[in-house]
Motif scaffolding. Structure first.
Motif, PDB file in Angstrom:
ATOM      1  N   MET A   1       0.831  -1.209   0.000  1.00 30.81           N
ATOM      2  CA  MET A   1       0.000   0.000   0.000  1.00 30.81           C
ATOM      3  C   MET A   1       0.863   1.255   0.000  1.00 30.81           C
ATOM      4  SD  MET A   1      -3.132  -0.013  -0.303  1.00 30.81           S
ATOM      5  CE  MET A   1      -4.328  -1.272  -0.553  1.00 30.81           C
ATOM      6  N   ARG A   3       3.809   1.698  -1.031  1.00 25.16           N
ATOM      7  CA  ARG A   3       4.500   1.927  -2.308  1.00 25.16           C
ATOM      8  C   ARG A   3       3.574   2.583  -3.319  1.00 25.16           C
ATOM      9  NH1 ARG A   3       7.939  -2.938  -4.500  1.00 25.16           N
ATOM     10  NH2 ARG A   3       8.031  -1.529  -6.266  1.00 25.16           N
ATOM     11  N   THR A   4       2.320   2.180  -3.291  1.00 30.82           N
ATOM     12  CA  THR A   4       1.357   2.760  -4.227  1.00 30.82           C
ATOM     13  C   THR A   4       1.238   4.251  -3.994  1.00 30.82           C
ATOM     14  OG1 THR A   4       0.185   0.736  -3.851  1.00 30.82           O
ATOM     15  CG2 THR A   4      -0.892   2.374  -5.248  1.00 30.82           C
ATOM     16  N   ARG A   5       1.130   4.621  -2.744  1.00 28.63           N
ATOM     17  CA  ARG A   5       0.969   6.052  -2.434  1.00 28.63           C
ATOM     18  C   ARG A   5       2.156   6.855  -2.935  1.00 28.63           C
ATOM     19  NH1 ARG A   5      -1.728   6.404   3.542  1.00 28.63           N
ATOM     20  NH2 ARG A   5      -3.155   4.738   3.003  1.00 28.63           N
ATOM     21  N   SER A   7       3.992   6.166  -5.452  1.00 27.77           N
ATOM     22  CA  SER A   7       3.941   6.317  -6.902  1.00 27.77           C
ATOM     23  C   SER A   7       2.951   7.403  -7.295  1.00 27.77           C
ATOM     24  CB  SER A   7       3.527   5.005  -7.563  1.00 27.77           C
ATOM     25  OG  SER A   7       4.128   3.950  -6.885  1.00 27.77           O
ATOM     26  N   PHE A   8       1.857   7.479  -6.567  1.00 27.73           N
ATOM     27  CA  PHE A   8       0.888   8.539  -6.853  1.00 27.73           C
ATOM     28  C   PHE A   8       1.547   9.904  -6.717  1.00 27.73           C
ATOM     29  CE2 PHE A   8      -2.749   5.640  -6.439  1.00 27.73           C
ATOM     30  CZ  PHE A   8      -3.485   6.111  -7.509  1.00 27.73           C
TER      31      PHE A   8
ATOM     32  N   LEU B 225       0.970   1.132 -12.198  1.00 25.65           N
ATOM     33  CA  LEU B 225       0.542   1.619 -10.891  1.00 25.65           C
ATOM     34  C   LEU B 225      -0.491   0.685 -10.280  1.00 25.65           C
ATOM     35  CD1 LEU B 225       0.007   5.465 -11.134  1.00 25.65           C
ATOM     36  CD2 LEU B 225       1.667   4.221  -9.779  1.00 25.65           C
ATOM     37  N   GLN B 228       0.718  -2.508  -8.575  1.00 23.89           N
ATOM     38  CA  GLN B 228       1.486  -2.388  -7.320  1.00 23.89           C
ATOM     39  C   GLN B 228       0.624  -2.475  -6.087  1.00 23.89           C
ATOM     40  OE1 GLN B 228       4.100   0.962  -7.320  1.00 23.89           O
ATOM     41  NE2 GLN B 228       5.699  -0.357  -8.111  1.00 23.89           N
TER      42      GLN B 228
END
Lengths: 278, 228
Positions: A1, A3-5, A7-8, B225, B228
């Motif tokens: 989770m 990591r996703t943030r 990337s955003f 994205l 992930q």
């Protein structure tokens, strides 16, 4: 989770990077906005001349290529600073109406009627008036720009000379509503006749490697002269238009350097425009 | 047939050699479409959320209006924006005509209904048990909304991609408001229109391929994205 943030966040950062130059680009010094005809742009003349103008005067020039009719409208609404157009009668009316101030003749070429090499209607070598009459009588395909550009205005005058109304609703009279090169290409597709300025025709020929399916059939009449002029806007009508810069542009175009450059601008060994500033 | 193959070859050439006119158009396209997409997201997301999350009187007619706006022709938006930002228009003082900013305004109008409608649809399509579960777990109102938004993030992402694709590929607004000015407001789509008008089909096809490549790259990075 997590990591996703992250990337955003990177995504948003990337977006910011692309936007920042957008706002930075709005703060610059002297800029001149010009409306011009498709022929000066399509032939490559402006791409050749304007960088030299910017170098000499430190004025960044931007231009939008439309028909002369729309260019005059843009000037009337004060959406541009200067015009480079080719419809003398309309230009004079424009100045009389209080929209334009200085009109300076810069260069000319001539209009020609072109058509398939086989010349189905046999108009080759005729006068313009005769040629149009033959096209009308034979109902040969004729393509018009139909966009109120300088070329279109001239073409309407020529039809008018034949003494009959514009064949607007006839099946054989096609109005493309597009620029000059686009209309020539449409004429080639349909194997029809059309009228064009010589500069754009030479450009078309050079694109076809010198052996174009359409050829010049009618030329040489005095009425076919095609005069280009620089027009500045009347500051009374458009107080926000950059009159000073427009005059610098006008002077530069009429000056010895630009006039020589115009003379030297050739394709397939032929001059596209002839300078004639006084 | 020749010019199609020539276009393919030329597309790689244009990108590989860093042709400055092409890159200028690519840059203009990216700048203006990113800007308009962000603006439409900023306005459309909250409104879409409200439309999808809450029930209120007049919701259905509002949705109908919104769905109609999805069909707005780009040339009509172009005409409308042109009329407003022309120097004689009510917003003339902002000097937006023939600038990327002006195009962005038009494209925002184009993308706004898409973002709003898709966001609303995503929220409506959310698992109805989610809210109940959250309430039973003792979550507060703020927490519920935050969790709901997190749950629909991919739907919102899809809305963004759809809007991005639409603004990146439109030609009517860019042409009418931007004026197709070389080095400034010439986007890939208006460049294609110009090249086709000049009969330079290979150039047009090359630029079209460049546009498709960008769209592909955007979608690829988003699916990355999502994984992930």
């Amino acid at each position: 989770m997590k990591r996703t943030r992250l990337s955003f966040k990177t995504l948003i950062l990337l977006m910011m990077i692309t936007i920042i130059p957008l706002s930075a680009a709005t703060a610059q010094e002297k800029k001149l906005m010009m409306a011009t005809t498709t022929s000066t742009d399509n032939t490559g003349l402006l791409d050749y001349l304007m960088p030299l103008f910017s170098k000499d005067t430190n004025i960044e020039i931007k231009w939008t290529a439309t028909g002369t009719g729309k260019a005059l409208k843009l000037g009337e609404r004060c959406d541009v600073d200067v015009l480079l157009v080719h419809a003398p009668a309309a230009e004079k009316r424009y100045i009389d109406a209080g929209f334009g101030k200085d009109r300076r003749e810069i260069m000319y070429n001539d209009f020609v009627i072109i058509g398939p090499a086989a010349d189905p209607a046999q108009v080759k070598g005729k006068t313009v008036k005769q040629a149009l009459e033959i096209i009308r009588d034979n109902q040969s395909l004729f393509l018009s720009r139909g966009d109120d550009s300088g070329t279109n205005k001239k073409e309407k005058i020529l039809w008018n000379q034949t003494g009959k109304p514009l064949p607007e609703k006839e099946n054989w009279y096609i109005q493309t509503g597009q620029g000059m090169l686009a209309t020539i290409n449409a004429a080639e597709e349909r194997m029809g006749y059309t009228m064009t300025d010589r500069g754009t025709f030479i450009k078309y020929q050079s694109q076809k490697g010198g052996t174009a399916p359409l050829q010049v059939l009618v030329e040489g009449d005095a009425i076919l002269l095609n005069q280009y002029s620089v027009l500045t806007l009347d500051p009374k009508n458009c107080p926000n238009a950059q009159y000073d810069l427009a005059m610098i542009f006008s002077d530069w175009m009429a000056g010895e350097k630009a006039q020589t450059l115009i003379k030297e601008f050739r394709l397939l060994g032929q001059p596209l425009f002839t300078p004639n500033a006084k | 047939m020749d010019f199609i193959l020539a276009g393919l070859a030329q597309a790689f050439g244009l990108l590989a050699t860093g042709d400055s006119a092409t890159w200028s158009a690519v840059q203009a396209t990216l700048k203006v479409s990113t800007c308009s997409m962000l603006m439409s997201m900023a306005a459309g997301l909250p409104l879409g959320f409200l439309l999808g999350y809450f029930d209120f009187k007049g919701k259905r007619p509002l949705r109908t209006v919104l769905d109609t706006l999805l069909a707005l022709p780009t040339v009509f938006i172009g005409l409308l924006v042109y009329a407003f930002i022309s120097s004689r228009g009510p917003l003339g003082d902002f000097n937006l005509l023939f600038t990327l900013g002006g195009i962005a305004v038009g494209q925002t109008i184009l993308a706004f209904p898409i973002v709003t409608a898709l966001t609303a649809a995503t929220i409506e399509g959310m698992d109805p048990h989610l809210k109940l579960t959250l309430i039973s777990l003792g979550a507060g109102r703020k927490n519920i909304i935050a969790t709901c938004l997190w749950e629909v993030r991919f739907g919102i992402l899809a809305a963004a991609v759809t809007a991005y694709g639409r603004v990146m590929t439109e030609v009517g607004i860019s042409m009418m408001v931007g004026g197709n000015i070389k080095w400034h407001t010439r986007t890939i789509t208006t460049a294609i229109a110009l090249e086709t008008g000049k009969g330079m089909f290979a150039n047009g096809i090359a630029l079209g391929l460049v546009l498709i490549t960008i769209a592909f790259a955007v979608n690829l990075s988003l699916s990355f994205l999502r994984k992930q």
